[in-house]
Design an enzyme around this catalytic site. Structure first.
Site, short mmCIF file in Angstrom:
data_model
loop_
_atom_site.label_atom_id
_atom_site.label_comp_id
_atom_site.label_asym_id
_atom_site.label_seq_id
_atom_site.Cartn_x
_atom_site.Cartn_y
_atom_site.Cartn_z
N TYR A 8 73.28 57.97 25.54
CA TYR A 8 71.67 57.72 26.53
C TYR A 8 71.90 58.74 27.68
CZ TYR A 8 68.79 54.79 28.20
OH TYR A 8 67.16 54.27 28.71
N LYS A 15 59.98 47.26 0.44
CA LYS A 15 58.84 48.15 0.57
C LYS A 15 59.86 49.91 0.95
CE LYS A 15 55.42 51.82 -1.93
NZ LYS A 15 54.22 50.81 -1.01
N GLU A 32 49.72 50.10 3.29
CA GLU A 32 50.44 48.98 1.77
C GLU A 32 50.20 47.84 2.78
OE1 GLU A 32 52.86 48.59 -0.54
OE2 GLU A 32 52.64 50.45 -0.16
N ASP A 33 48.87 47.33 1.36
CA ASP A 33 48.15 45.99 1.22
C ASP A 33 48.12 46.36 1.72
OD1 ASP A 33 50.11 45.84 -1.05
OD2 ASP A 33 51.32 44.23 0.40
N ASP A 81 49.29 51.54 -2.68
CA ASP A 81 48.57 50.74 -3.52
C ASP A 81 47.00 51.91 -4.19
OD1 ASP A 81 49.59 48.77 -2.16
OD2 ASP A 81 48.56 48.69 -0.88
N GLY A 98 38.90 48.28 -7.01
CA GLY A 98 39.61 47.92 -6.34
C GLY A 98 39.84 49.84 -5.67
N ALA A 100 43.01 50.76 -5.78
CA ALA A 100 43.90 51.62 -6.59
C ALA A 100 43.02 51.64 -7.44
CB ALA A 100 44.44 50.86 -7.33
N ASN A 122 54.94 52.01 -9.44
CA ASN A 122 55.01 52.90 -8.16
C ASN A 122 56.06 53.63 -7.61
OD1 ASN A 122 52.54 52.33 -8.91
ND2 ASN A 122 51.88 51.92 -6.49
#
Length: 759
Positions: free
Chosen positions: A40, A95, A137-138, A163, A197, A199, A319
């Site tokens: 720091y 994930k 994601e999602d 996805d 969708g 995917a 995946n």
């Protein structure tokens, strides 16, 4: 396991020993004031100024280059729907965990409370300088398309909505191979896509990139076939609208070559499968329940090539085969984006990997005699260790060839070695260990099952299918503890001290007496000993009523090892048993021997311990590179403690010249390749990664493994007994539940090997 118990187990897993699944860990020294002044103020000002002058130096001085953001707004979480950003956090942490364990990529999960596209994009752009890549994601469609498109255009780091593209890449690789096996032409095949969708759209676009003819594709949503005469369509649906006179899924399936399901469970019937063309390709990817059950589909058509998203069926489209390795390759060349060329490179690399001979460790994990490219193996398995060094190089090269790499790789062999180093984490070893045990479960006697933690371990072994527990101890106590922890499994419970076991005890006693009658054992003595659980358990293994025994939780090691040695005995050619601990460290798995048995082994005994440990390493599919440790290096001391090691090494080098072993050597030189090569370039260990350490005596080995375990949180599997005729393993006093479960898996694998040897 019933649903209530599963729920409780899941909640407990996420809550303990501390909440969540990921954490931030310092990577630099921080012990002294000097360290802190560099970390720091004032030292941190120097990299700040360097980055101000040259922004790319952020990759040199910060973690940016190996840091990915997993970002969501919680609008399409798994099968749970729009549950909001906060409720999605456990998924995003999960994930992050997968990124780390499969590709050694660090992750911050970020949950954004914004459903408006502009606000979401603005938020992600504002925080993007922190990261080397963005994993979306999602996020529900159609917003997901616009969010990804804008972020890819407006950011200079890799962005991918997994996805969409994860499923597309994995399924495209599987489709490529399935078409080859079916001997069909991708330009002519008729494809039905159920689902519209994110995917489904991404998958279909990628299939077209592979050569599929858009005119031969029919896509369906919840209203039926997407037709051009339907009326208002989103841009994405309009892209795949057909003019053909087809309205229902049943009509679309008639004479189709390929079905891709990314929709709802149970919507495909056996009659639909029967109506498809010759050698139909069916990917029913709805999870956890596919569009048609695997067994039903295979029963309907013997010539089918079938894939699902489930791990209990062949050809799992998962995946995890893609996103960790795609981002790994993109990060390693500092790619500015993940483009079509990189995605296609991943497709081809995955497809080609399935055609290569499969490592034996993968066959064992999946209980296969030999996985071979064909109808039931069109895509690699998630536990295939080759993924980390096959997929990222292909992605990295595509990034370079397409002009989006800013830091090209120059030495591909070195890069491959670096990727293989990333594989060496303990969690992978444990996953492989458990899956190998599950491939052929064996009967394991838990000799102290009336202790709560031992019973918990047996419960996990039972629930996970690692083995079949046999519980020894006071029956009423065990039944009470089973009720307490909700262990409803129908497992055998034996109390050797009860009258109901008299017949078996007498039979065991007679067998033991016959084997030991010339060693001073009387029949009455043998009958008394059979009341003791460790003698009884060992005889169960000897008599074939169990395959392995786990004991030692509540008794001192020396008192437990005696009956094991007396009853089980040693393998032919072995004069002394030994024990090793497999330590799962950040640098990879390392065997430490002998940690519990031999106080001060001779040179000959050290040589034998080395051989036994090397044989065990090979069972774990680890090529042993062995260092015999000492306080001296290669003859620098003539003390007897050093010279006995030199004598052992001399013997092994002479009798077994192909064994990679050397010593005597100090621990730091053994574990530091640069130091070793500089000072002792003649050593057999030069340019080798040492993964077996043989200690000069029990003090050194036992102290070292316990220090590593407690100070550095290195997970330990062991002690693993070496040299016994049959599987028997003595755990440490007060071992944890996880340690006992891991040792049970080792015992099962030991029994599997014993079965092969017909021991």
């Amino acid at each position: 396991m019933d649903s209530r118990k599963k729920k409780n187990e899941a909640l407990k897993y996420h809550a303990y020993p501390k909440p969540g699944k990921i954490e931030v860990v310092p990577t630099k020294k921080y012990a002294t004031q000097r360290d802190l002044s560099l970390a720091y103020s004032p030292g941190v000002a120097e990299p700040c100024l360097a980055i101000e002058k040259n922004p790319s130096d952020a990759y040199k001085y910060t973690s940016k280059g190996n840091l990915v953001a997993v970002i969501t707004n919680g609008t399409a979480v798994l099968g749970l729907g729009n549950i909001g950003p906060l409720a999605s956090k456990p998924v995003m942490e999960g994930k992050g965990l997968l990124f780390k364990i499969f590709a050694d990529i660090d992750v911050f999960d970020i949950e954004v409370d914004a459903t408006d596209v502009d606000k979401f994009v603005e938020t992600v752009k504002a925080i993007a300088p922190t990261f080397g890549g963005i994993n979306l994601e999602d996020i529900k469609a159609p917003e997901a398309f616009e969010i990804e498109r804008r972020l890819k255009e407006e950011l200079d780091i890799p962005v991918m909505h997994d996805d969409q593209h994860g499923t597309a890449i994995i399924s495209a690789a599987a489709l490529k191979n399935a078409i080859e096996i079916a001997k069909k032409d991708i330009t002519k095949i008729q494809i039905v896509v159920s689902g519209a969708g994110a995917a489904a759209v991404s998958c279909t676009r990628l299939y077209i990139k592979l050569g599929a003819n858009p005119k031969n594709i029919v896509m369906l949503d919840s209203k039926g076939v997407i037709r051009k005469d339907r009326g208002t369509l989103t841009t994405e649906k309009a892209e795949f609208a057909t003019e053909r006179d087809i309205h229902t899924l049943e009509e679309a399936m008639n004479d189709a070559d390929v079905f891709i399901g990314l929709s709802q469970p149970g919507i495909v019937t056996a009659a639909m499968i029967k109506s498809m063309a010759e050698t139909p390709i069916v990917f029913a990817l709805a999870n956890p329940i596919p569009e048609i059950d695997y067994n039903s589909a295979v029963k309907a058509r013997k010539d089918i090539i079938m894939a699902t998203g489930r791990s209990d069926n062949p050809n799992q489209v998962n995946n995890v085969l893609g996103f960790p390795f795609i981002f790994r390759g993109a990060l390693d060349v500092r790619a500015t984006k993940i483009n079509e060329e990189m995605k296609l490179a991943a497709v081809h690399a995955l497809a080609n990997l399935a055609k290569h001979p499969v490592p034996e460790q993968v066959n064992i994990v999946y209980d296969e005699v030999s996985l071979t490219f064909g109808k039931e193996y069109i895509i690699p398995k998630p536990f295939d260790p080759r993924l980390i060094y096959e997929i990222p190089p292909a992605v990295a090269k595509a990034a370079m060839d397409s002009g989006v790499a800013t830091e090209p790789i120059k030495d591909w062999d070195k890069y491959r070695d670096e990727l293989m180093e990333r594989l060496g984490t303990g969690s992978k070893v444990i996953r492989l260990l458990h899956n190998r045990a599950k491939s052929n479960p064996k009967k394991v006697v838990f000799a102290e099952a009336d202790h709560l933690d031992v019973l918990k371990a047996a419960q996990i072994v039972y629930d996970e299918g690692i083995g079949t527990p046999i519980l020894l101890g006071r029956k009423e106590t065990i039944l009470g503890l089973k009720r307490e922890i909700g262990f409803s499994g129908d497992v055998e419970i034996i109390d050797p001290k009860t009258d109901e076991e008299v017949t078996r005890k007498n039979r065991f006693a007679k067998s033991y007496w016959k084997a030991r009658q010339r060693n001073g054992i009387k029949l009455l003595d043998a009958q008394k000993l059979m009341r003791e659980r460790n003698y009884f358990a060992a005889m169960m293994v000897n008599e074939g009523e169990a395959d392995a025994v786990i004991t030692g939780y509540s008794r001192n090691y020396s008192s437990v090892v005696k009956p094991i040695l007396e009853l089980i005995g040693m393998k032919d050619g072995v004069t002394r048993v030994a024990a090793t601990n497999l330590m799962l460290t950040k640098r990879g798995p390392i065997f430490l021997s002998d940690t519990t048995i031999n106080l001060d082994p001779t040179a000959e005994q050290l040589a034998k311990i080395s051989q036994l440990t090397a044989s065990l390493a090979k069972i774990f599919h680890i090529k042993p590179n062995i260092a015999m440790l000492s306080y001296s290096n290669f003859g620098s001391s003539d003390n007897k403690n050093a010279t006995k090691i030199a004598k052992a090494i001399e013997y092994i080098h002479k009798e077994y010249p192909n064994v990679v072993i050397d010593g005597e050597i100090q621990a730091d030189f053994a574990l530091n390749p640069e130091m070793l090569k500089k000072e002792f370039p003649f050593s057999k260990l030069v340019d080798k990664k040492v993964n077996v350490l043989i200690f000069p005596n029990l003090d050194a080995a036992n102290i070292t493994y316990k220090l590593m375990k407690e100070l550095y949180d290195a997970e330990s599997i062991g002690p693993i007994m070496l040299g016994l005729k049959k599987p028997a393993h003595i755990i440490q006093l007060g071992a944890s539940v996880d340690e006992m479960v891991n040792m049970a898996a080792v015992a099962v694998i030991d029994a599997q090997e014993c079965e092969k040897r017909k021991c």
